[in-house]
Design a protein around this motif. Structure first.
Motif, PDB file in Angstrom:
ATOM      1  N   GLU A  32      30.805  25.963  29.659  1.00  0.00           N
ATOM      2  CA  GLU A  32      30.607  27.404  29.823  1.00  0.00           C
ATOM      3  C   GLU A  32      30.443  27.783  31.286  1.00  0.00           C
ATOM      4  O   GLU A  32      30.775  28.884  31.705  1.00  0.00           O
ATOM      5  CB  GLU A  32      29.375  27.844  29.026  1.00  0.00           C
ATOM      6  N   SER A  33      29.938  26.834  32.086  1.00  0.00           N
ATOM      7  CA  SER A  33      29.735  27.100  33.505  1.00  0.00           C
ATOM      8  C   SER A  33      31.048  27.172  34.272  1.00  0.00           C
ATOM      9  O   SER A  33      31.083  27.615  35.415  1.00  0.00           O
ATOM     10  CB  SER A  33      28.869  25.999  34.107  1.00  0.00           C
ATOM     11  N   SER A  40      36.057  28.282  37.357  1.00  0.00           N
ATOM     12  CA  SER A  40      35.517  29.639  37.267  1.00  0.00           C
ATOM     13  C   SER A  40      35.838  30.408  38.549  1.00  0.00           C
ATOM     14  O   SER A  40      36.462  29.881  39.475  1.00  0.00           O
ATOM     15  CB  SER A  40      33.999  29.595  37.052  1.00  0.00           C
ATOM     16  N   GLU A  41      35.382  31.628  38.619  1.00  0.00           N
ATOM     17  CA  GLU A  41      35.599  32.456  39.812  1.00  0.00           C
ATOM     18  C   GLU A  41      34.341  32.555  40.660  1.00  0.00           C
ATOM     19  O   GLU A  41      34.257  33.384  41.568  1.00  0.00           O
ATOM     20  CB  GLU A  41      36.040  33.859  39.369  1.00  0.00           C
ATOM     21  N   LYS A  70      33.195  25.167  45.355  1.00  0.00           N
ATOM     22  CA  LYS A  70      33.694  26.535  45.404  1.00  0.00           C
ATOM     23  C   LYS A  70      34.563  26.855  44.189  1.00  0.00           C
ATOM     24  O   LYS A  70      35.077  25.964  43.504  1.00  0.00           O
ATOM     25  CB  LYS A  70      34.502  26.745  46.687  1.00  0.00           C
ATOM     26  N   ALA A  71      34.734  28.122  43.935  1.00  0.00           N
ATOM     27  CA  ALA A  71      35.602  28.569  42.847  1.00  0.00           C
ATOM     28  C   ALA A  71      37.010  28.020  43.070  1.00  0.00           C
ATOM     29  O   ALA A  71      37.566  28.135  44.164  1.00  0.00           O
ATOM     30  CB  ALA A  71      35.621  30.088  42.781  1.00  0.00           C
ATOM     31  N   GLY A  72      37.558  27.366  42.041  1.00  0.00           N
ATOM     32  CA  GLY A  72      38.902  26.800  42.128  1.00  0.00           C
ATOM     33  C   GLY A  72      38.972  25.458  42.828  1.00  0.00           C
ATOM     34  O   GLY A  72      40.040  24.847  42.891  1.00  0.00           O
ATOM     35  N   GLU A  73      37.852  24.969  43.345  1.00  0.00           N
ATOM     36  CA  GLU A  73      37.855  23.712  44.102  1.00  0.00           C
ATOM     37  C   GLU A  73      37.783  22.508  43.160  1.00  0.00           C
ATOM     38  O   GLU A  73      37.170  22.544  42.104  1.00  0.00           O
ATOM     39  CB  GLU A  73      36.681  23.679  45.068  1.00  0.00           C
TER      40      GLU A  73
END
Length: 336
Positions: free
Chosen positions: A24-25, A58-59, A87-90
């Motif tokens: 969920e995270s 996640s974003e 980071k988001a997308g990392e």
């Protein structure tokens, strides 16, 4: 020490790679963990956890995470590694982690044991995502076969074992009788014939022990087998082709020589460099390279059939060499 492998291409190591559904995270976890563990692996610096891949799909950036690795028994100590930010997308990779393994526990295993290794990603005390892998730990004297780090078969030779010291002392007696000089000086004489005499003396020393040949289990090279270490072979007076080969190469290595192990379908035997040489790779899978160095014009290597040392055969060293040379030249069965 090197050994010449046989045909079928097999992975150097088997790993469990599992992809966990995205939590969920927004974290996605992928783990690559060896599913077979031996004392020889750990003793030679292998890592049970090859790679942990953590991806933030996640974003939102995620801060102050913790990797925790634990096992269901006392084989490993809990391992922790902090992650300051993903980071988001990392996507982050954590390779060859130094998860503490209880080597004494592994060395004491007399039968295989299964356990579960859990990799969890935490935020504080809250578990975000995890993966559990089933791992098998083998007995200390069990070789798992070609499917798992085959080069570690050499670790079972144990040239520094006290019983091997006794064997090369016996070999030195033969060497003195034949040449007038008992020196076990490796390649210092720079004479291939001297090296061959040393190899023959180790052969004679083992042959004197009247070890009975024992048939190995079917397909031992694929599924592995229990190994009689040098002391067990000499105490029980019993050995498979693998046991005899390991004892012989241990003696050669203790003399300062460079032995090899040659594996074929259902069989294994030994060889030794007559010059101070080696192959460029730990595993050499081209039989022609072996045969080339054995040729009369080059004469850089000699191979030896190790079961010929067993009781009831009275096979000379030169006859054992001829038997092994015949196997090497038989490309129909050599694996490459």
């Amino acid at each position: 020490m090197e050994w010449s492998e046989k045909t079928e291409t097999v992975p150097a190591e088997e790993e469990n790679t599992a992809v966990v559904n995205t939590a969920e995270s927004g974290l996605q976890l992928t783990c690559s963990v060896d599913d077979m563990l031996t004392y020889a692996n750990i003793h030679n610096g292998a890592h049970i956890v090859r790679d942990i891949c953590l991806k933030n799909v996640s974003e939102t950036d995620l801060d102050h995470l913790l990797i925790r690795i634990s096992s269901s028994n006392e084989l490993t100590e809990e391992f922790k590694l902090g992650i300051e930010k993903i980071k988001a997308g990392e996507e982050l990779h954590f390779k060859n982690l130094n998860v503490p393994v209880n080597a004494e526990y592994l060395a004491a295993l007399t039968e295989r044991s299964s356990f579960r290794l859990k990799v969890g990603i935490y935020s504080g005390d809250h578990l975000l995502v995890s993966e559990t892998t089933n791992v098998t730990a083998l007995a200390f004297d069990q070789w798992p076969g070609l499917q798992y780090t085959p080069e570690l078969l050499a670790a079972f030779a144990m040239p520094n074992h006290p019983v091997v010291t006794g064997m090369i002392q016996l070999a030195a007696g033969y060497l003195e009788k034949w040449t007038g000089d008992p020196s076990l000086a490796g390649y210092q004489f720079e004479d291939p014939n001297r090296v061959k005499s040393m190899a023959a003396s180790a052969y004679a020393a083992i042959q004197q022990k009247n070890i009975t040949y024992a048939e190995p289990p079917s397909s031992f090279e694929t599924f592995g087998q229990r190994v009689r270490l040098a002391d067990a072979v000499l105490d029980q007076h019993l050995g498979t082709c693998l046991d005899m080969t390991l004892l012989y190469v241990a003696c050669l290595e203790a003399m300062g020589l460079n032995p090899i192990m040659v594996m074929m379908k259902g069989h294994i035997f030994a060889g030794v460099w007559l010059i101070d040489g080696s192959f460029s790779d730990m595993i050499m899978d081209d039989p022609s390279q072996l045969e080339k160095r054995m040729s009369r014009g080059i004469h850089e290597m000699v191979v030896v059939e190790c079961t010929a040392m067993c009781a009831g055969k009275s096979t000379s060293f030169d006859e054992a060499v001829a038997l092994a040379e015949h196997n090497v030249s038989d490309y129909a069965v050599l694996l490459s």
